[in-house]
Design a protein around this motif. Structure first.
Motif, PDB file in Angstrom:
ATOM      1  N   LYS A 290     -27.887 -19.979  49.376  1.00  0.00           N
ATOM      2  CA  LYS A 290     -26.815 -20.704  48.702  1.00  0.00           C
ATOM      3  C   LYS A 290     -25.494 -19.954  48.859  1.00  0.00           C
ATOM      4  CE  LYS A 290     -25.974 -22.928  44.266  1.00  0.00           C
ATOM      5  NZ  LYS A 290     -26.446 -23.091  42.908  1.00  0.00           N
ATOM      6  N   SER A 291     -24.424 -20.668  49.113  1.00  0.00           N
ATOM      7  CA  SER A 291     -23.058 -20.120  49.137  1.00  0.00           C
ATOM      8  C   SER A 291     -22.932 -18.852  49.984  1.00  0.00           C
ATOM      9  CB  SER A 291     -22.583 -19.837  47.716  1.00  0.00           C
ATOM     10  OG  SER A 291     -22.614 -21.002  46.935  1.00  0.00           O
ATOM     11  N   GLY A 292     -23.538 -18.852  51.164  1.00  0.00           N
ATOM     12  CA  GLY A 292     -23.410 -17.705  52.049  1.00  0.00           C
ATOM     13  C   GLY A 292     -24.257 -16.511  51.662  1.00  0.00           C
ATOM     14  N   GLY A 293     -25.196 -16.692  50.750  1.00  0.00           N
ATOM     15  CA  GLY A 293     -26.060 -15.599  50.330  1.00  0.00           C
ATOM     16  C   GLY A 293     -27.386 -16.130  49.827  1.00  0.00           C
ATOM     17  N   ILE A 294     -28.028 -15.367  48.988  1.00  0.00           N
ATOM     18  CA  ILE A 294     -29.310 -15.746  48.408  1.00  0.00           C
ATOM     19  C   ILE A 294     -29.145 -15.799  46.892  1.00  0.00           C
ATOM     20  CG2 ILE A 294     -31.737 -15.104  48.123  1.00  0.00           C
ATOM     21  CD1 ILE A 294     -31.012 -15.761  51.022  1.00  0.00           C
ATOM     22  N   ALA A 295     -29.526 -16.941  46.288  1.00  0.00           N
ATOM     23  CA  ALA A 295     -29.414 -17.126  44.838  1.00  0.00           C
ATOM     24  C   ALA A 295     -30.668 -16.622  44.149  1.00  0.00           C
ATOM     25  CB  ALA A 295     -29.195 -18.599  44.513  1.00  0.00           C
ATOM     26  N   LEU A 296     -30.478 -15.959  43.020  1.00  0.00           N
ATOM     27  CA  LEU A 296     -31.558 -15.425  42.194  1.00  0.00           C
ATOM     28  C   LEU A 296     -31.238 -15.738  40.737  1.00  0.00           C
ATOM     29  CD1 LEU A 296     -34.046 -13.512  41.657  1.00  0.00           C
ATOM     30  CD2 LEU A 296     -32.377 -11.638  41.617  1.00  0.00           C
ATOM     31  N   ALA A 297     -32.217 -16.257  40.003  1.00  0.00           N
ATOM     32  CA  ALA A 297     -32.049 -16.502  38.567  1.00  0.00           C
ATOM     33  C   ALA A 297     -32.256 -15.194  37.817  1.00  0.00           C
ATOM     34  CB  ALA A 297     -33.048 -17.554  38.090  1.00  0.00           C
ATOM     35  N   VAL A 298     -31.401 -14.960  36.823  1.00  0.00           N
ATOM     36  CA  VAL A 298     -31.466 -13.738  36.030  1.00  0.00           C
ATOM     37  C   VAL A 298     -31.337 -14.095  34.559  1.00  0.00           C
ATOM     38  CG1 VAL A 298     -30.378 -11.505  35.545  1.00  0.00           C
ATOM     39  CG2 VAL A 298     -30.436 -12.373  37.894  1.00  0.00           C
ATOM     40  N   LYS A 299     -32.220 -13.569  33.737  1.00  0.00           N
ATOM     41  CA  LYS A 299     -32.131 -13.676  32.271  1.00  0.00           C
ATOM     42  C   LYS A 299     -31.692 -12.314  31.776  1.00  0.00           C
ATOM     43  CE  LYS A 299     -33.392 -14.955  27.960  1.00  0.00           C
ATOM     44  NZ  LYS A 299     -32.671 -14.146  27.028  1.00  0.00           N
ATOM     45  N   VAL A 300     -30.583 -12.254  31.055  1.00  0.00           N
ATOM     46  CA  VAL A 300     -30.009 -10.986  30.610  1.00  0.00           C
ATOM     47  C   VAL A 300     -30.188 -10.815  29.116  1.00  0.00           C
ATOM     48  CG1 VAL A 300     -27.902  -9.604  30.469  1.00  0.00           C
ATOM     49  CG2 VAL A 300     -28.325 -11.044  32.473  1.00  0.00           C
ATOM     50  N   VAL A 301     -30.615  -9.619  28.721  1.00  0.00           N
ATOM     51  CA  VAL A 301     -30.707  -9.246  27.310  1.00  0.00           C
ATOM     52  C   VAL A 301     -29.687  -8.118  27.101  1.00  0.00           C
ATOM     53  CG1 VAL A 301     -32.177  -8.375  25.473  1.00  0.00           C
ATOM     54  CG2 VAL A 301     -33.151  -9.867  27.241  1.00  0.00           C
ATOM     55  N   PRO A 302     -28.506  -8.450  26.562  1.00  0.00           N
ATOM     56  CA  PRO A 302     -27.476  -7.426  26.345  1.00  0.00           C
ATOM     57  C   PRO A 302     -27.755  -6.610  25.087  1.00  0.00           C
ATOM     58  CG  PRO A 302     -26.654  -9.553  25.671  1.00  0.00           C
ATOM     59  CD  PRO A 302     -28.041  -9.785  26.227  1.00  0.00           C
ATOM     60  N   GLY A 303     -27.109  -5.455  24.989  1.00  0.00           N
ATOM     61  CA  GLY A 303     -27.219  -4.626  23.791  1.00  0.00           C
ATOM     62  C   GLY A 303     -28.549  -3.919  23.644  1.00  0.00           C
ATOM     63  N   ALA A 304     -29.306  -3.777  24.724  1.00  0.00           N
ATOM     64  CA  ALA A 304     -30.591  -3.077  24.678  1.00  0.00           C
ATOM     65  C   ALA A 304     -30.349  -1.567  24.690  1.00  0.00           C
ATOM     66  CB  ALA A 304     -31.446  -3.491  25.874  1.00  0.00           C
ATOM     67  N   SER A 305     -31.404  -0.798  24.514  1.00  0.00           N
ATOM     68  CA  SER A 305     -31.257   0.654  24.495  1.00  0.00           C
ATOM     69  C   SER A 305     -31.113   1.248  25.888  1.00  0.00           C
ATOM     70  CB  SER A 305     -32.455   1.298  23.793  1.00  0.00           C
ATOM     71  OG  SER A 305     -33.650   1.002  24.494  1.00  0.00           O
ATOM     72  N   ARG A 306     -31.460   0.476  26.933  1.00  0.00           N
ATOM     73  CA  ARG A 306     -31.374   0.990  28.295  1.00  0.00           C
ATOM     74  C   ARG A 306     -31.219  -0.158  29.285  1.00  0.00           C
ATOM     75  NH1 ARG A 306     -37.630   2.874  28.290  1.00  0.00           N
ATOM     76  NH2 ARG A 306     -38.486   0.799  28.082  1.00  0.00           N
ATOM     77  N   ARG A 307     -30.800   0.219  30.495  1.00  0.00           N
ATOM     78  CA  ARG A 307     -30.675  -0.744  31.586  1.00  0.00           C
ATOM     79  C   ARG A 307     -31.958  -0.713  32.396  1.00  0.00           C
ATOM     80  NH1 ARG A 307     -24.680   0.639  34.014  1.00  0.00           N
ATOM     81  NH2 ARG A 307     -23.623   0.516  32.006  1.00  0.00           N
ATOM     82  N   ARG A 308     -32.541  -1.907  32.595  1.00  0.00           N
ATOM     83  CA  ARG A 308     -33.744  -1.960  33.416  1.00  0.00           C
ATOM     84  C   ARG A 308     -34.054  -3.388  33.824  1.00  0.00           C
ATOM     85  NH1 ARG A 308     -39.275  -2.369  30.655  1.00  0.00           N
ATOM     86  NH2 ARG A 308     -38.809  -3.606  28.827  1.00  0.00           N
ATOM     87  N   ILE A 309     -34.803  -3.494  34.910  1.00  0.00           N
ATOM     88  CA  ILE A 309     -35.370  -4.778  35.284  1.00  0.00           C
ATOM     89  C   ILE A 309     -36.702  -4.842  34.557  1.00  0.00           C
ATOM     90  CG2 ILE A 309     -36.250  -6.201  37.156  1.00  0.00           C
ATOM     91  CD1 ILE A 309     -34.161  -4.862  38.965  1.00  0.00           C
ATOM     92  N   ALA A 310     -36.795  -5.781  33.612  1.00  0.00           N
ATOM     93  CA  ALA A 310     -37.932  -5.815  32.696  1.00  0.00           C
ATOM     94  C   ALA A 310     -39.097  -6.651  33.203  1.00  0.00           C
ATOM     95  CB  ALA A 310     -37.468  -6.329  31.329  1.00  0.00           C
ATOM     96  N   GLY A 311     -38.907  -7.396  34.266  1.00  0.00           N
ATOM     97  CA  GLY A 311     -40.010  -8.185  34.802  1.00  0.00           C
ATOM     98  C   GLY A 311     -39.560  -9.557  35.265  1.00  0.00           C
ATOM     99  N   GLU A 312     -40.543 -10.410  35.504  1.00  0.00           N
ATOM    100  CA  GLU A 312     -40.310 -11.769  35.979  1.00  0.00           C
ATOM    101  C   GLU A 312     -39.981 -12.667  34.800  1.00  0.00           C
ATOM    102  OE1 GLU A 312     -41.361 -15.885  36.788  1.00  0.00           O
ATOM    103  OE2 GLU A 312     -42.550 -14.595  35.516  1.00  0.00           O
ATOM    104  N   TYR A 313     -39.104 -13.647  35.051  1.00  0.00           N
ATOM    105  CA  TYR A 313     -38.758 -14.620  34.026  1.00  0.00           C
ATOM    106  C   TYR A 313     -38.418 -15.933  34.715  1.00  0.00           C
ATOM    107  CZ  TYR A 313     -36.517 -16.839  30.039  1.00  0.00           C
ATOM    108  OH  TYR A 313     -36.194 -17.706  29.039  1.00  0.00           O
ATOM    109  N   ALA A 314     -39.267 -16.917  34.584  1.00  0.00           N
ATOM    110  CA  ALA A 314     -39.023 -18.280  35.081  1.00  0.00           C
ATOM    111  C   ALA A 314     -38.600 -18.316  36.546  1.00  0.00           C
ATOM    112  CB  ALA A 314     -37.994 -18.977  34.196  1.00  0.00           C
TER     113      ALA A 314
END
Length: 121
Positions: free
Chosen positions: A30-54
């Protein structure tokens, strides 16, 4: 099947790997690149990729969703994980909500999946 999950500390300097099962990612040209869906949880204690989501990924960030800080943290974490410059990642949809679509340029869908999920087997 085990997969890599990448986590960075609050300063963003260190990256750690953890095993976790991720079912699948839906990566769409899509749009000259690859689209990826991301679910973001802000205000957590750390930055991490927490797993698969939809068909996409769930990311936790330590920044609050104020003035784009959480969005910037997502872009930086994805860039570090994928080994690309932050300029190669653009939030195309969901700038003000937790469900986003990001466009990643400069990598194939296969390489994105490999770098996000780690070796399959």
């Amino acid at each position: 099947m085990s997969n890599q999950i990448i986590e960075s500390n609050l300063s963003g300097d260190s990256v750690y790997a953890f095993d976790m099962a991720i079912v699948s990612l839906i990566l769409t040209p899509k749009s000259g690149g690859i689209a990826l869906a991301v679910k973001v949880v802000p205000g957590a204690s750390r930055r991490r990729i927490a797993g698969e989501y939809a068909g996409g990924i769930k990311i936790t960030v330590d920044q609050a969703p104020v003035e784009g800080a959480a969005n910037r943290a997502v872009v930086v974490l994805l860039a570090k994980t994928l080994g690309i410059a932050p300029a190669q990642i653009r939030i195309s949809r969901g700038q003000r909500g937790p469900r986003k679509e990001v466009i990643i340029t400069g990598l194939s869908a296969e390489l994105i999946q490999q770098r996000l999920l780690g070796p399959q087997g």
